[in-house]
Write a protein that holds these residues in place. Structure first.
Motif, PDB file in Angstrom:
ATOM      1  N   ALA A  71       0.830  -1.206   0.000  1.00 35.06           N
ATOM      2  CA  ALA A  71       0.000   0.000   0.000  1.00 35.06           C
ATOM      3  C   ALA A  71       0.865   1.256   0.000  1.00 35.06           C
ATOM      4  N   ALA A  72       1.955   1.242   0.757  1.00 29.40           N
ATOM      5  CA  ALA A  72       2.862   2.394   0.794  1.00 29.40           C
ATOM      6  C   ALA A  72       3.526   2.605  -0.555  1.00 29.40           C
ATOM      7  N   VAL A  73       3.882   1.528  -1.225  1.00 24.36           N
ATOM      8  CA  VAL A  73       4.502   1.626  -2.553  1.00 24.36           C
ATOM      9  C   VAL A  73       3.523   2.240  -3.556  1.00 24.36           C
ATOM     10  N   LYS A  74       2.292   1.770  -3.525  1.00 32.95           N
ATOM     11  CA  LYS A  74       1.288   2.266  -4.476  1.00 32.95           C
ATOM     12  C   LYS A  74       0.979   3.748  -4.254  1.00 32.95           C
ATOM     13  N   ALA A  75       1.076   4.205  -3.019  1.00 36.44           N
ATOM     14  CA  ALA A  75       0.742   5.591  -2.702  1.00 36.44           C
ATOM     15  C   ALA A  75       1.947   6.518  -2.764  1.00 36.44           C
ATOM     16  N   GLY A  76       3.116   5.986  -3.094  1.00 37.29           N
ATOM     17  CA  GLY A  76       4.341   6.738  -2.907  1.00 37.29           C
ATOM     18  C   GLY A  76       4.656   7.805  -3.921  1.00 37.29           C
ATOM     19  N   GLY A  77       4.153   7.686  -5.149  1.00 38.95           N
ATOM     20  CA  GLY A  77       4.419   8.717  -6.135  1.00 38.95           C
ATOM     21  C   GLY A  77       5.546   8.427  -7.092  1.00 38.95           C
ATOM     22  N   VAL A  78       6.261   7.305  -6.926  1.00 41.34           N
ATOM     23  CA  VAL A  78       7.286   6.854  -7.880  1.00 41.34           C
ATOM     24  C   VAL A  78       6.714   5.650  -8.620  1.00 41.34           C
ATOM     25  N   ASP A  79       6.900   5.611  -9.940  1.00 38.17           N
ATOM     26  CA  ASP A  79       6.389   4.477 -10.712  1.00 38.17           C
ATOM     27  C   ASP A  79       6.954   3.176 -10.150  1.00 38.17           C
ATOM     28  N   TRP A  80       6.136   2.140 -10.158  1.00 40.48           N
ATOM     29  CA  TRP A  80       6.467   0.947  -9.387  1.00 40.48           C
ATOM     30  C   TRP A  80       6.054  -0.332 -10.092  1.00 40.48           C
ATOM     31  N   THR A  81       6.689  -1.419  -9.660  1.00 36.11           N
ATOM     32  CA  THR A  81       6.278  -2.777 -10.010  1.00 36.11           C
ATOM     33  C   THR A  81       6.414  -3.639  -8.767  1.00 36.11           C
ATOM     34  N   ILE A  82       5.353  -4.328  -8.402  1.00 33.72           N
ATOM     35  CA  ILE A  82       5.402  -5.291  -7.309  1.00 33.72           C
ATOM     36  C   ILE A  82       5.578  -6.678  -7.912  1.00 33.72           C
ATOM     37  N   VAL A  83       6.632  -7.371  -7.498  1.00 34.23           N
ATOM     38  CA  VAL A  83       6.889  -8.740  -7.954  1.00 34.23           C
ATOM     39  C   VAL A  83       6.510  -9.684  -6.825  1.00 34.23           C
ATOM     40  N   ARG A  84       5.411 -10.375  -6.998  1.00 37.55           N
ATOM     41  CA  ARG A  84       4.974 -11.345  -5.992  1.00 37.55           C
ATOM     42  C   ARG A  84       5.476 -12.728  -6.369  1.00 37.55           C
ATOM     43  N   ALA A  85       6.213 -13.350  -5.458  1.00 38.41           N
ATOM     44  CA  ALA A  85       6.773 -14.686  -5.688  1.00 38.41           C
ATOM     45  C   ALA A  85       6.102 -15.699  -4.775  1.00 38.41           C
ATOM     46  N   THR A  86       6.072 -16.937  -5.218  1.00 39.92           N
ATOM     47  CA  THR A  86       5.616 -18.034  -4.365  1.00 39.92           C
ATOM     48  C   THR A  86       6.741 -18.417  -3.404  1.00 39.92           C
ATOM     49  N   GLN A  87       6.515 -19.416  -2.571  1.00 37.56           N
ATOM     50  CA  GLN A  87       7.501 -19.831  -1.578  1.00 37.56           C
ATOM     51  C   GLN A  87       8.793 -20.284  -2.253  1.00 37.56           C
ATOM     52  N   PHE A  88       9.926 -19.886  -1.678  1.00 33.57           N
ATOM     53  CA  PHE A  88      11.225 -20.313  -2.197  1.00 33.57           C
ATOM     54  C   PHE A  88      11.507 -21.746  -1.760  1.00 33.57           C
ATOM     55  N   PHE A  89      12.167 -22.518  -2.627  1.00 34.79           N
ATOM     56  CA  PHE A  89      12.650 -23.832  -2.206  1.00 34.79           C
ATOM     57  C   PHE A  89      13.505 -23.711  -0.940  1.00 34.79           C
ATOM     58  N   GLU A  90      14.288 -22.642  -0.885  1.00 36.30           N
ATOM     59  CA  GLU A  90      15.209 -22.452   0.229  1.00 36.30           C
ATOM     60  C   GLU A  90      14.480 -22.285   1.567  1.00 36.30           C
ATOM     61  N   PHE A  91      13.181 -21.971   1.552  1.00 33.89           N
ATOM     62  CA  PHE A  91      12.417 -21.794   2.789  1.00 33.89           C
ATOM     63  C   PHE A  91      11.628 -23.047   3.173  1.00 33.89           C
ATOM     64  N   LEU A  92      11.694 -24.086   2.350  1.00 36.56           N
ATOM     65  CA  LEU A  92      10.922 -25.285   2.670  1.00 36.56           C
ATOM     66  C   LEU A  92      11.435 -25.965   3.939  1.00 36.56           C
ATOM     67  N   GLY A  93      12.747 -25.935   4.143  1.00 34.94           N
ATOM     68  CA  GLY A  93      13.311 -26.532   5.353  1.00 34.94           C
ATOM     69  C   GLY A  93      12.747 -25.920   6.621  1.00 34.94           C
ATOM     70  N   PRO A  94      12.749 -24.570   6.739  1.00 30.99           N
ATOM     71  CA  PRO A  94      12.145 -23.948   7.921  1.00 30.99           C
ATOM     72  C   PRO A  94      10.663 -24.259   8.073  1.00 30.99           C
ATOM     73  N   ILE A  95       9.934 -24.376   6.952  1.00 32.72           N
ATOM     74  CA  ILE A  95       8.508 -24.721   7.036  1.00 32.72           C
ATOM     75  C   ILE A  95       8.350 -26.103   7.645  1.00 32.72           C
ATOM     76  N   LEU A  96       9.137 -27.060   7.156  1.00 34.19           N
ATOM     77  CA  LEU A  96       9.059 -28.413   7.704  1.00 34.19           C
ATOM     78  C   LEU A  96       9.488 -28.426   9.165  1.00 34.19           C
ATOM     79  N   GLY A  97      10.548 -27.679   9.482  1.00 33.70           N
ATOM     80  CA  GLY A  97      11.041 -27.648  10.847  1.00 33.70           C
ATOM     81  C   GLY A  97      10.026 -27.090  11.820  1.00 33.70           C
ATOM     82  N   ALA A  98       9.283 -26.070  11.375  1.00 38.13           N
ATOM     83  CA  ALA A  98       8.286 -25.451  12.247  1.00 38.13           C
ATOM     84  C   ALA A  98       7.117 -26.383  12.544  1.00 38.13           C
ATOM     85  N   ASN A  99       6.973 -27.419  11.738  1.00 35.95           N
ATOM     86  CA  ASN A  99       5.860 -28.359  11.900  1.00 35.95           C
ATOM     87  C   ASN A  99       6.330 -29.752  12.310  1.00 35.95           C
TER      88      ASN A  99
END
Length: 240
Positions: free
Chosen positions: A116-144
């Motif tokens: 929301a802050a990016v959209k309201a900021g006044g500088v042209d923008w692109t939001i890149v939304r990514a899915t979960q990284f492979f590198e974060f799968l270990g912490p996900i498994l560990g937390a469960n």
């Protein structure tokens, strides 16, 4: 181009700086360790002098909602204000697929405040939304994991290699701002409990009755990218 990577000394930022330099750009890492603090504003004007593009891959020190929300809001507002003075033409920020559909996650609510802050900021923008990284799968498994049991719900995810995310971010930095959101994702949609079975160590067992995602209730398809997402090429089997 001169591209300032905010959070450029972290895991994602380091790889992005390397990728941009390999593509012939002047890539400058900006973080407290390089003398740039987006909360206090220290070092921002100097880092952004002559910059064409800023890519924000920062993370707060805590995922507690109030603190994380304040970090993202203040950091983004200060950063974009400095960009406006410096004549930066494109603000790129890394975000997460499915946040509106997974609002039980406090960190996702904080990331929405950043967007929301990016959209309201006044500088042209692109939001890149990514899915979960492979590198974060270990912490996900560990937390469960408790003892030899990994409890995971059959929530669908579309994991992507960090290297593929970095490539997409570099390409976005080179492109014109879209003043909109783009999605990037891995090539496979896989249930989280199935990922657990494929990554579990010998002797570990996976049950499909856990909380969907880091203890939060997440709709089964919330974390899957839309049909227009750009897809990486790295599969789970290739990555592991």
């Amino acid at each position: 181009m001169k591209v300032v990577v905010v959070g450029g000394t972290g895991q994602t930022g380091k790889l992005l700086v390397e990728a941009l330099r390999a593509r012939g750009h002047e890539a400058v890492p900006a973080s407290p360790s390089t003398g740039v603090d987006t909360i206090t504003g220290d070092g921002l004007a100097e880092a952004l002098d002559g910059a064409d593009v800023v890519v924000d891959v920062t993370n707060p020190a805590t995922q507690e909602e109030t603190a994380a929300t304040e970090f993202f809001r203040v950091s983004s507002e200060n950063l974009i204000a400095a960009e406006g003075k410096a004549g930066v033409r494109h603000h790129v920020v890394l975000s997460i697929v499915g946040m509106e559909r997974a609002t039980d996650l406090a960190y996702y609510r904080a990331k929405l405040a950043q967007e929301a802050a990016v959209k309201a900021g006044g500088v042209d923008w692109t939001i890149v939304r990514a899915t979960q990284f492979f590198e974060f799968l270990g912490p996900i498994l560990g937390a469960n994991t408790s003892g030899d049991e990994i409890r995971l719900a059959p929530v669908k995810v579309q994991p992507i290699a960090l290297a593929d995310v970095v490539t997409f971010l570099a390409e976005t930095a080179e492109a014109e701002p879209v003043n909109g959101t783009v999605e990037v994702a891995g090539p496979e949609v896989i249930a989280l409990d199935e990922i657990g079975r494929r990554l579990a160590a010998p002797g570990q067992r996976v049950t499909s009755d856990g909380k969907p995602f880091f203890g939060a209730d997440v709709p089964v398809d919330a974390l899957v990218a839309g049909p227009d997402a750009r897809l990486g090429t790295t599969t789970l089997d290739a990555w592991r």
